[in-house]
Design a protein around this motif. Structure first.
Motif, PDB file in Angstrom:
ATOM      1  N   SER A  34      75.997 -90.772  25.831  1.00  0.00           N
ATOM      2  CA  SER A  34      74.960 -89.872  25.345  1.00  0.00           C
ATOM      3  C   SER A  34      74.058 -89.374  26.466  1.00  0.00           C
ATOM      4  O   SER A  34      73.672 -90.115  27.370  1.00  0.00           O
ATOM      5  CB  SER A  34      74.111 -90.546  24.272  1.00  0.00           C
ATOM      6  N   THR A  35      73.723 -88.098  26.375  1.00  0.00           N
ATOM      7  CA  THR A  35      72.729 -87.495  27.256  1.00  0.00           C
ATOM      8  C   THR A  35      71.359 -87.523  26.591  1.00  0.00           C
ATOM      9  O   THR A  35      70.373 -87.053  27.158  1.00  0.00           O
ATOM     10  CB  THR A  35      73.109 -86.034  27.559  1.00  0.00           C
ATOM     11  N   ARG A  36      71.304 -88.078  25.382  1.00  0.00           N
ATOM     12  CA  ARG A  36      70.079 -88.118  24.587  1.00  0.00           C
ATOM     13  C   ARG A  36      69.401 -89.472  24.741  1.00  0.00           C
ATOM     14  O   ARG A  36      70.028 -90.502  24.496  1.00  0.00           O
ATOM     15  CB  ARG A  36      70.445 -87.887  23.120  1.00  0.00           C
ATOM     16  N   PRO A  37      68.143 -89.521  25.121  1.00  0.00           N
ATOM     17  CA  PRO A  37      67.461 -90.821  25.275  1.00  0.00           C
ATOM     18  C   PRO A  37      67.516 -91.629  23.979  1.00  0.00           C
ATOM     19  O   PRO A  37      67.384 -91.087  22.880  1.00  0.00           O
ATOM     20  CB  PRO A  37      66.022 -90.426  25.612  1.00  0.00           C
ATOM     21  N   GLY A  38      67.737 -92.942  24.142  1.00  0.00           N
ATOM     22  CA  GLY A  38      67.736 -93.823  22.986  1.00  0.00           C
ATOM     23  C   GLY A  38      69.005 -93.799  22.167  1.00  0.00           C
ATOM     24  O   GLY A  38      69.053 -94.356  21.072  1.00  0.00           O
ATOM     25  N   HIS A  39      70.066 -93.163  22.676  1.00  0.00           N
ATOM     26  CA  HIS A  39      71.338 -93.093  21.965  1.00  0.00           C
ATOM     27  C   HIS A  39      72.455 -93.613  22.860  1.00  0.00           C
ATOM     28  O   HIS A  39      72.354 -93.595  24.085  1.00  0.00           O
ATOM     29  CB  HIS A  39      71.641 -91.660  21.527  1.00  0.00           C
ATOM     30  N   ASP A  40      73.511 -94.071  22.229  1.00  0.00           N
ATOM     31  CA  ASP A  40      74.644 -94.634  22.972  1.00  0.00           C
ATOM     32  C   ASP A  40      75.707 -93.597  23.282  1.00  0.00           C
ATOM     33  O   ASP A  40      76.240 -93.548  24.388  1.00  0.00           O
ATOM     34  CB  ASP A  40      75.273 -95.786  22.171  1.00  0.00           C
ATOM     35  N   VAL A  41      76.059 -92.795  22.272  1.00  0.00           N
ATOM     36  CA  VAL A  41      77.130 -91.812  22.455  1.00  0.00           C
ATOM     37  C   VAL A  41      76.751 -90.488  21.810  1.00  0.00           C
ATOM     38  O   VAL A  41      75.965 -90.439  20.860  1.00  0.00           O
ATOM     39  CB  VAL A  41      78.482 -92.294  21.860  1.00  0.00           C
ATOM     40  N   ASP A  42      77.319 -89.422  22.363  1.00  0.00           N
ATOM     41  CA  ASP A  42      77.287 -88.109  21.730  1.00  0.00           C
ATOM     42  C   ASP A  42      78.609 -87.928  20.990  1.00  0.00           C
ATOM     43  O   ASP A  42      79.686 -88.200  21.550  1.00  0.00           O
ATOM     44  CB  ASP A  42      77.123 -86.998  22.760  1.00  0.00           C
ATOM     45  N   TYR A  43      78.519 -87.473  19.754  1.00  0.00           N
ATOM     46  CA  TYR A  43      79.684 -87.345  18.870  1.00  0.00           C
ATOM     47  C   TYR A  43      79.821 -85.884  18.457  1.00  0.00           C
ATOM     48  O   TYR A  43      78.943 -85.328  17.804  1.00  0.00           O
ATOM     49  CB  TYR A  43      79.488 -88.273  17.685  1.00  0.00           C
ATOM     50  N   LEU A  44      80.918 -85.270  18.882  1.00  0.00           N
ATOM     51  CA  LEU A  44      81.191 -83.875  18.552  1.00  0.00           C
ATOM     52  C   LEU A  44      82.421 -83.814  17.663  1.00  0.00           C
ATOM     53  O   LEU A  44      83.454 -84.419  17.969  1.00  0.00           O
ATOM     54  CB  LEU A  44      81.420 -83.072  19.837  1.00  0.00           C
ATOM     55  N   TYR A  45      82.302 -83.075  16.571  1.00  0.00           N
ATOM     56  CA  TYR A  45      83.354 -83.054  15.548  1.00  0.00           C
ATOM     57  C   TYR A  45      83.922 -81.649  15.374  1.00  0.00           C
ATOM     58  O   TYR A  45      83.168 -80.682  15.222  1.00  0.00           O
ATOM     59  CB  TYR A  45      82.769 -83.556  14.222  1.00  0.00           C
ATOM     60  N   GLY A  46      85.252 -81.543  15.371  1.00  0.00           N
ATOM     61  CA  GLY A  46      85.917 -80.270  15.132  1.00  0.00           C
ATOM     62  C   GLY A  46      86.802 -80.334  13.900  1.00  0.00           C
ATOM     63  O   GLY A  46      87.698 -81.175  13.820  1.00  0.00           O
ATOM     64  N   GLN A  47      86.528 -79.447  12.928  1.00  0.00           N
ATOM     65  CA  GLN A  47      87.363 -79.323  11.723  1.00  0.00           C
ATOM     66  C   GLN A  47      88.395 -78.245  12.000  1.00  0.00           C
ATOM     67  O   GLN A  47      88.061 -77.075  12.171  1.00  0.00           O
ATOM     68  CB  GLN A  47      86.511 -78.951  10.516  1.00  0.00           C
ATOM     69  N   VAL A  48      89.659 -78.640  12.071  1.00  0.00           N
ATOM     70  CA  VAL A  48      90.730 -77.715  12.442  1.00  0.00           C
ATOM     71  C   VAL A  48      91.313 -77.081  11.175  1.00  0.00           C
ATOM     72  O   VAL A  48      91.742 -77.787  10.255  1.00  0.00           O
ATOM     73  CB  VAL A  48      91.829 -78.441  13.237  1.00  0.00           C
ATOM     74  N   SER A  49      91.306 -75.770  11.141  1.00  0.00           N
ATOM     75  CA  SER A  49      91.917 -75.062  10.010  1.00  0.00           C
ATOM     76  C   SER A  49      93.409 -75.338   9.987  1.00  0.00           C
ATOM     77  O   SER A  49      94.038 -75.559  11.022  1.00  0.00           O
ATOM     78  CB  SER A  49      91.656 -73.564  10.141  1.00  0.00           C
ATOM     79  N   ILE A  50      93.987 -75.322   8.796  1.00  0.00           N
ATOM     80  CA  ILE A  50      95.407 -75.647   8.661  1.00  0.00           C
ATOM     81  C   ILE A  50      96.293 -74.439   8.953  1.00  0.00           C
ATOM     82  O   ILE A  50      97.245 -74.529   9.726  1.00  0.00           O
ATOM     83  CB  ILE A  50      95.698 -76.198   7.249  1.00  0.00           C
ATOM     84  N   ASP A  51      95.948 -73.295   8.355  1.00  0.00           N
ATOM     85  CA  ASP A  51      96.864 -72.146   8.431  1.00  0.00           C
ATOM     86  C   ASP A  51      96.339 -70.989   9.254  1.00  0.00           C
ATOM     87  O   ASP A  51      96.993 -69.958   9.369  1.00  0.00           O
ATOM     88  CB  ASP A  51      97.221 -71.658   7.020  1.00  0.00           C
ATOM     89  N   THR A  52      95.148 -71.134   9.852  1.00  0.00           N
ATOM     90  CA  THR A  52      94.626 -70.088  10.724  1.00  0.00           C
ATOM     91  C   THR A  52      94.243 -70.700  12.068  1.00  0.00           C
ATOM     92  O   THR A  52      93.992 -71.895  12.172  1.00  0.00           O
ATOM     93  CB  THR A  52      93.394 -69.398  10.109  1.00  0.00           C
ATOM     94  N   ALA A  53      94.179 -69.858  13.092  1.00  0.00           N
ATOM     95  CA  ALA A  53      93.857 -70.325  14.447  1.00  0.00           C
ATOM     96  C   ALA A  53      92.347 -70.433  14.588  1.00  0.00           C
ATOM     97  O   ALA A  53      91.681 -69.527  15.115  1.00  0.00           O
ATOM     98  CB  ALA A  53      94.441 -69.378  15.486  1.00  0.00           C
ATOM     99  N   PHE A  54      91.797 -71.553  14.127  1.00  0.00           N
ATOM    100  CA  PHE A  54      90.347 -71.658  14.013  1.00  0.00           C
ATOM    101  C   PHE A  54      89.916 -73.112  14.022  1.00  0.00           C
ATOM    102  O   PHE A  54      90.502 -73.954  13.344  1.00  0.00           O
ATOM    103  CB  PHE A  54      89.922 -70.993  12.701  1.00  0.00           C
ATOM    104  N   VAL A  55      88.893 -73.434  14.830  1.00  0.00           N
ATOM    105  CA  VAL A  55      88.254 -74.744  14.803  1.00  0.00           C
ATOM    106  C   VAL A  55      86.788 -74.530  14.436  1.00  0.00           C
ATOM    107  O   VAL A  55      86.087 -73.763  15.102  1.00  0.00           O
ATOM    108  CB  VAL A  55      88.353 -75.467  16.159  1.00  0.00           C
ATOM    109  N   ASP A  56      86.344 -75.177  13.373  1.00  0.00           N
ATOM    110  CA  ASP A  56      84.977 -75.015  12.887  1.00  0.00           C
ATOM    111  C   ASP A  56      84.109 -76.140  13.453  1.00  0.00           C
ATOM    112  O   ASP A  56      84.355 -77.320  13.200  1.00  0.00           O
ATOM    113  CB  ASP A  56      84.962 -75.041  11.350  1.00  0.00           C
ATOM    114  N   TRP A  57      83.072 -75.756  14.199  1.00  0.00           N
ATOM    115  CA  TRP A  57      82.157 -76.710  14.816  1.00  0.00           C
ATOM    116  C   TRP A  57      80.795 -76.709  14.120  1.00  0.00           C
ATOM    117  O   TRP A  57      79.824 -77.239  14.656  1.00  0.00           O
ATOM    118  CB  TRP A  57      81.954 -76.357  16.297  1.00  0.00           C
TER     119      TRP A  57
END
Length: 404
Positions: free
Chosen positions: A88-111
């Motif tokens: 983590s780059t955030r004070p008082g935190h251990d890790v930064d967690y980034l999540y990507g929802q990948v579309s099934i039938d289109t070329a798209f990642v929703d952040w």
């Protein structure tokens, strides 16, 4: 006649596949591919087309067959997910967690949002991958991993059981929507209202209930809340349901899916999340749309009987355009928060009054979630939401993708 055959082009060298360290994990009722940021190819260590292309290829999207045969995805919104973890780059935190929802039938990642279910697995992953100092890991006990959820800028506390100095994965905690028992992990979402994006308020329209005009559907009562994840709640009865529906009743009905997507788009516009209906296509992960109903007995997808007196209300929610097989963790926060505020559609379906926890029925069974709400300067806000989930490693090693 000779059998048809193909000739390899001598002018096209065939590079070996990329080999990237990865862990395949279940978290709650979802599963996804977890990466350490430092293990990604350099061009994918920063946001942009290269990162999106890599994650889509890992999952096997876009797949016009809707099967994810050539990737790690499971061809459902619950299983088309990727996670990137870094110190983590955030004070008082251990890790930064980034999540990507990948579309099934289109070329798209929703952040645009978080995955509450996979949040569960972030704690165990952080411990197992060296992000937590050894002196904080007891031989037996609980390790609290402080997670900065980078998509929405919120803190999550993941309380992970440890046995013999290692993450405890096996146990007798049962979670509806997950076949086998495992160790219980308690999640605390701190200040989970998603106010920054949705007009600066937990109820972006300024009302607990609105009249929502939905083109092609009509005017519906709706509660629109930004907590956990922006969510549009409507009454099941107003759209022809009783709240006990399972996946086939919705997902096999194209007209029903179109109606629910129209409600989602109308809600997104009203909440200020998008400026035009066309934008909804590039924002599939948020907001969610859900319908609520008073408690009624039903048979869950597993065959388990759910009694009316075992729940406070029934809720069914859609994720990435399909009815979810259980309940999204972030939507669970929205449900518990709305249930705690007297007068919302969720609260009324649960019988009204005040409450600090709610147990709701979903297609796979039931879930109990706690939420603490308060009014500040006349505005409702949620200070904390708590739920129990479980997580475990399914496979670890390297995921391979073609070099292009």
């Amino acid at each position: 006649m000779d059998a048809p055959h193909r000739h390899a082009s001598p002018a096209m060298p065939h590079a070996p596949q990329l080999r990237i360290p990865a862990t395949y994990m279940r978290g709650g009722t979802s599963k996804g591919v977890f990466f350490r940021l430092q293990d990604l190819p350099a061009e994918a260590q920063v946001p942009g087309p290269a990162r999106n292309a890599l994650l889509m290829r890992v999952i096997g999207s876009p797949d016009p067959y809707g099967k994810h045969t050539d990737g790690m995805g499971g061809a459902t919104s619950s299983t088309s997910k990727c996670v990137i973890i870094s110190a983590s780059t955030r004070p008082g935190h251990d890790v930064d967690y980034l999540y990507g929802q990948v579309s099934i039938d289109t070329a798209f990642v929703d952040w645009s949002g978080n995955c509450g279910n996979l949040s569960t697995a972030v704690g165990p992953f952080a411990i197992a991958n060296g992000f937590i100092p050894a002196e904080r890991i007891p031989q037996d006990g609980i390790v609290t991993v402080r997670v900065w959820q980078a998509n929405i800028g919120k803190t999550i506390l993941v309380h992970v059981p440890v046995s013999g100095g290692q993450v405890q994965e096996t146990g007798d905690f049962e979670l509806d929507g997950v076949t086998f028992p495992a160790a219980e992990i308690v999640l605390e979402f701190l200040d989970p209202s998603d106010e920054g994006e949705a007009g600066g308020a937990m109820f972006p329209t300024g009302h607990l209930v609105d009249d929502l005009d939905v083109p092609g559907v009509g005017t519906l009562k709706a509660t629109m809340i930004a907590a956990g994840i922006p969510t549009v709640f409507v009454n099941a009865a107003d759209i022809g349901y009783d709240g006990t529906e399972l996946q086939p009743a919705i997902n096999d009905d194209k007209a029903a899916l179109a109606k629910l997507e129209a409600i989602r788009v109308a809600g997104a516009l009203r909440m200020g999340l998008i400026q035009s209906p066309q934008e909804a296509a590039t924002r599939q992960h948020t907001p969610k749309v859900a319908f609520v109903a008073p408690p009624k007995a039903y048979v869950a997808s597993s065959g388990k009987q759910v009694a009316a007196d075992a729940i406070d209300l029934n809720v069914r929610a859609l994720s990435m355009g399909k009815l979810h097989h259980a309940m999204m963790g972030t939507a669970s926060v929205a449900i518990a928060t709305a249930a705690a505020v007297p007068g919302t559609l969720v609260n009324l379906a649960a019988g009204g009054g005040t409450r600090d926890a709610v147990r709701f029925g979903h297609p796979s069974g039931t879930l109990r979630v706690g939420a603490s709400v308060e009014q500040r300067d006349g505005q409702w806000t949620v200070t904390r939401a708590v739920m129990s989930r479980s997580a475990r490693v399914l496979m670890e090693g390297w995921v391979r993708v073609p070099h292009d």
